[in-house]
Design a protein around this motif. Structure first.
Motif, PDB file in Angstrom:
ATOM      1  N   GLU A 134      40.079 -38.277  15.502  1.00  9.64           N
ATOM      2  CA  GLU A 134      40.892 -38.703  14.348  1.00  9.64           C
ATOM      3  C   GLU A 134      41.717 -37.540  13.825  1.00  9.64           C
ATOM      4  O   GLU A 134      41.393 -36.934  12.815  1.00  9.64           O
ATOM      5  N   ASN A 146      32.457 -38.767  10.357  1.00 11.98           N
ATOM      6  CA  ASN A 146      33.279 -38.609  11.551  1.00 11.98           C
ATOM      7  C   ASN A 146      32.403 -38.787  12.785  1.00 11.98           C
ATOM      8  O   ASN A 146      31.295 -38.283  12.829  1.00 11.98           O
ATOM      9  N   ARG A 164      42.333 -33.719   9.626  1.00 14.16           N
ATOM     10  CA  ARG A 164      42.664 -35.131   9.779  1.00 14.16           C
ATOM     11  C   ARG A 164      44.145 -35.379   9.565  1.00 14.16           C
ATOM     12  O   ARG A 164      44.753 -36.165  10.266  1.00 14.16           O
ATOM     13  N   SER A 172      42.726 -44.756   0.718  1.00  9.49           N
ATOM     14  CA  SER A 172      41.464 -45.211   1.290  1.00  9.49           C
ATOM     15  C   SER A 172      40.954 -46.470   0.599  1.00  9.49           C
ATOM     16  O   SER A 172      40.322 -47.316   1.224  1.00  9.49           O
ATOM     17  N   SER A 197      36.217 -45.287   9.523  1.00  6.94           N
ATOM     18  CA  SER A 197      35.671 -44.038   8.986  1.00  6.94           C
ATOM     19  C   SER A 197      35.927 -43.938   7.488  1.00  6.94           C
ATOM     20  O   SER A 197      35.076 -43.477   6.733  1.00  6.94           O
ATOM     21  N   THR A 198      37.109 -44.341   7.068  1.00  6.49           N
ATOM     22  CA  THR A 198      37.442 -44.298   5.648  1.00  6.49           C
ATOM     23  C   THR A 198      36.462 -45.137   4.840  1.00  6.49           C
ATOM     24  O   THR A 198      35.920 -44.699   3.823  1.00  6.49           O
ATOM     25  N   GLU A 225      32.240 -36.968   3.854  1.00  2.82           N
ATOM     26  CA  GLU A 225      33.130 -37.303   4.961  1.00  2.82           C
ATOM     27  C   GLU A 225      32.290 -37.708   6.160  1.00  2.82           C
ATOM     28  O   GLU A 225      31.206 -37.171   6.389  1.00  2.82           O
ATOM     29  N   LYS A 267      45.488 -39.570  12.168  1.00  5.99           N
ATOM     30  CA  LYS A 267      45.095 -40.132  10.882  1.00  5.99           C
ATOM     31  C   LYS A 267      43.636 -40.578  10.949  1.00  5.99           C
ATOM     32  O   LYS A 267      43.089 -40.796  12.017  1.00  5.99           O
ATOM     33  N   THR A 268      43.030 -40.686   9.797  1.00  5.55           N
ATOM     34  CA  THR A 268      41.651 -41.140   9.709  1.00  5.55           C
ATOM     35  C   THR A 268      41.611 -42.624  10.014  1.00  5.55           C
ATOM     36  O   THR A 268      42.407 -43.383   9.477  1.00  5.55           O
TER      37      THR A 268
END
Lengths: 243, 243, 243, 243, 243, 243
Positions: free
Chosen positions: E78, E65, D79, F84, E86-87, E63, E81-82
């Motif tokens: 992603e 995704n 990521r 996050s 998703s975060t 996690e 960056k995430t």
């Protein structure tokens, strides 16, 4: 020549300072010059920076940031990456504050001075230095009992101011509208004793000769003497240097 | 006082310059001062930078980078992010070169001057400016036919040099070992006519008074006059300014 | 068939090599083939890479980078992130150079070979390998006194060349204009003894049969034999392998 | 010589393929070779990539990713940045698939083939190509009605396999434990007609001569012929090429 | 009211679960609800997270995704960056699973539960929790022999479901088309014993009163009771809690 | 039960609000609850977000950030990447504020509400919503003359508060020390009319039954009613909704 806010060409903007503005950091200074407003906090970490291992002295570093709402239009938040102007400014603030401190007397600690600009109307880098030194003084005072000789930590006080040239006249402490039209922009950082710490002069619209430089340095020195007096009054008995 | 390499305190290091070092960029200058070696290339993009839309003038920008093998120990390559020192330096180079150029006469183009340091032995930022101006001159010469009035693009020539204070004496053009021990570090950028473009002075180990500043400015001005002569000889007939 | 520069189809471009081009890295090779110009430096770190802890052998790694001014139009500097082509190339260079080295004889050190392209006119990855091996040889020679058995560090010399197919004919050592129109692109890395280290062949505009592959491998092997001779002459008495 | 799973040295691992594994992408192939398991999806975007403006043809690109749980120990999710191995692999997959396609017949579309590795036991890049081509075929079939001449989109089928050398014997289709100990690692991509698309050979522990390379190419070609037969049986009437 | 797929308003979508879907991670659950399909793997690292040093208990993290091909149009991978969605989702999954586990009984280990969405048709975050708990159970079972008291690791089972309001009616387990038009979106995570772990309710098109909230919580609780039964049947004798 | 600061369990912390705290943004609210202090600014951009092209309505978004000096020890500045937790919080603030606004009545504008935490002592996300709505109201009032029907922009007022469970008792508006030891943490966002906008409840140390949830919702609703009264008094005649 009359300036927008009625000041004379060699006058500072009105300064307002609150100590202990927030309670979370040992040094917390809210400083205003005209509309430019900065929150300077100084936080202490009882560890050296990683690259300093095996030494006994401390370190002082600075970070500078403009809050998004501090300007109009809004400034994009520096999250993806630090913008290059902020990088340059925070390096200047850090170097200037370090010149004030005897790192061995500070001992193995890192003090970070954060200058977060709440409103920007010109002169944020110099006001950050003037306020940042006050935050640093309060932070070091908060650990005086842990230091072998707290009285030796400070070598000097530090303050800073901008001067500029507009239509052949030297102006002190430019606000944003003056800064945008200045032909020369000079930032001067000095000790309370009148020695230079940093000089950064830039020709914006015209280059400048030695005589004009000399005039600017004179005006800056007078401005910094006033700022030093204000710093002294702000700290009162907490002034960390001998009189 | 004798310096490591036998120079007098007010002497420049030996300068060597090759024009057209590479063929891929219209301006390509290989410049050496002592062991400090920089490849300055100037590339032309027939478009304005994105933020400049709807205007008719051009732009000059600079990037500075030290090759990993330019120092010992090796410098980590700036790929994750640009380091803050490089950021500060390339902003200085860009501002300095822009002071030399009449952006309207350049027209809607972007010229990027890349200063890639092949070997670093002190003074890279000032040598980058001195060499970068030469690369810029060659690049602009290469498009002279496309410009309405090529003779108006340059306002002046630009060169730069460092001065420092070591044991109360002012030294010109510091190499790395001198720079590391200097108590004051002053970088001066001037036009060929002797006007100031940028002044950046930093107290490293001690603050400094006005008199010492004045001495440093004198020594720097003399050094820059010599560099201007070398730039003139290098370009010969291609010198872009009136004599 | 005549090529742009008058070469025969199986001829290398003229090669020019300078050892010790910069003084900051123990191996520093300036290598040119036609207009393609690369500065290969080899730097030594007396530590293993982090992932190699608890072992006694060393490591060799490579980085590849094109300077912005090495092409026209200017190549954007890889600062935000490494571009995928550079990643692929530097992995190839690293693997190729590691094949030459007995890591146990090198001992717990990391040597980084940086291939910085000053001018790009095709064949940068293969020229980077050929020049990188020379930089590696000079770097290892510089620490010969610290090694228990310096003579065992190298297993072989390494050189590389590209071949391509254009209008059914196999061309050796393509320049950029040839590379752009080649139908097949084959990069070959071999030892001085004629063994293969890496083969990377790609059909660009047409796929290719076994026979055409065989022809390309023959031409590449002959080119590498010439490059090996040049490497030998360049190092002279410093050639690190038995004759 | 017996291999871990009882295969002969020139045998492929058992292959299992499911078409239309997910319903969200027009091409969705679940492909297994032994324990290596990949989900290959092909998605269509009715726009060209940004750099392709003003042209009429299409583009095929690929992305490769190992799911964190596809290996033990768990692979850190890419990521922060794409790892360099993934970059290299997805460039190989993309180039290989593009060799199969007539971009003008595809028209101004971008097809992205995603190879997400669900379980990794060696040979993921080659299995990704073999499965990715099937996903591409199904995706193109899904828009056949929108294409002027769908029968001209494919030039050929594409499949890939790895070969390696272990104790002087050439092994086909290495699993992870075999790959880790192989002395040479060769990935071969070929068309269904037996032409080469990509060859990537790497000496891991020893360099290799021409004869051993020839043996490996023979074994690879035989393996790819079997994979092509499996691809044909999988697609049945949907096979996009003339018989 | 009839739903797209013929379900009643309080019915779950059909659930399908495969244990041990891949062999690389000790917990590997393939779970489908209607078309939403997720691969949940649980991997064990015999180390605490870095910030947990000097403690004796373990940690569970998650996690989340979406594979690029899991939606149409394709979702950009992603990698830079995430994305913030998703975060937010992976933080919810992690907190929910941690509520199930007695970290001291787990000992100094980190278990990472990866929820990789193969096809997305609504409800991925809740299905990820339901499937993630199963993967966690299988992973912990795989190390039961290494734990002082494996029976104490789980405090409860965990499952989750979404409810929404559409035209004044409460719907259970929304698919994507229902979710897009729902006026309220409530995700509920509960233990198998009927206690709440997380409640996240969002007014999308209209705010909602207490009565409507109460109805949604009732419907969610009934749905989670069914999911708990399915979890029990899936694990059979491997159910890690007392009956 | 007595709380640290002497409050009863269902009492809010003392609230202090200053409108127009800075002059650079049209909405600028300094809001304090106990020691938690936030500067909420609302800036207006006369453009839609890029993804909203071809529509006629506006957008409201939020960013949340803790200043480094707002906590002890200092919080690392989010420059490399957004953490996050901040991501999750700013998504909550944005969704909550959007529920208050009729986007069509706002017209094609983007309002960004920045919540910069000057001092953090618990409840920053809920106080950010309460203060952010006030900043939004002042910003919209500043452009009332440009809007076709400014009275229709707001659908409702919005305020938020946290409740928690500590030793079986429900506490309103937790400070940091209470939040750290709470067993359940529930953040509730409601309109001034008493409808729910967002509910986010998390079991920290224990799961919780329906009855305890009901009690928490009752306490939160009472707290929000008080906050709404304070918001009304703060805005006075500038209250943007019908009474």
């Amino acid at each position: 020549m009359t300036r927008n806010d009625g000041r004379t060409i060699d006058a500072l903007r009105p300064i307002s300072i609150k100590r202990g503005f927030t309670g979370s950091a040992p040094g917390s200074i809210y400083i205003q010059a005209g509309r430019t407003t900065i929150l300077c906090t100084a936080s202490i970490d009882n560890a050296q920076p990683p690259w300093m291992k095996d030494e006994v002295s401390g370190w002082v570093t600075a970070e500078y940031n403009m809050l998004p709402g501090s300007t109009s239009p809004r400034k994009r938040r520096e999250r993806g990456k630090t913008d290059s102007r902020s990088t340059e400014i925070q390096r200047l603030i850090g170097r200037s504050l370090r010149a004030a401190v005897n790192m061995e007397a500070l001992g193995p600690r890192t003090i970070t001075v954060d200058c977060d600009v709440l409103e920007a109307d010109g002169g944020t880098r110099t006001l950050g230095i003037t306020g940042g030194w006050l935050a640093l003084a309060d932070a070091i005072a908060s650990i005086a009992g842990d230091l072998p000789d707290a009285g030796k930590v400070f070598r000097s006080s530090i303050a800073a101011v901008s001067v500029g040239v507009h239509e052949e006249r030297v102006l002190l402490d430019l606000d944003y509208s003056e800064d945008s039209t200045a032909e020369v922009d000079l930032n001067v950082v000095m000790t309370g004793d009148g020695d230079f710490v940093e000089i950064q002069g830039t020709a914006e619209g015209r280059t400048f000769g030695r005589e004009l430089l000399d005039q600017q340095l004179d005006v800056a020195a007078a401005g910094i003497a006033q700022l030093t007096t204000i710093q002294r009054e702000t700290l009162g008995d907490a002034w960390p240097l001998a009189n």
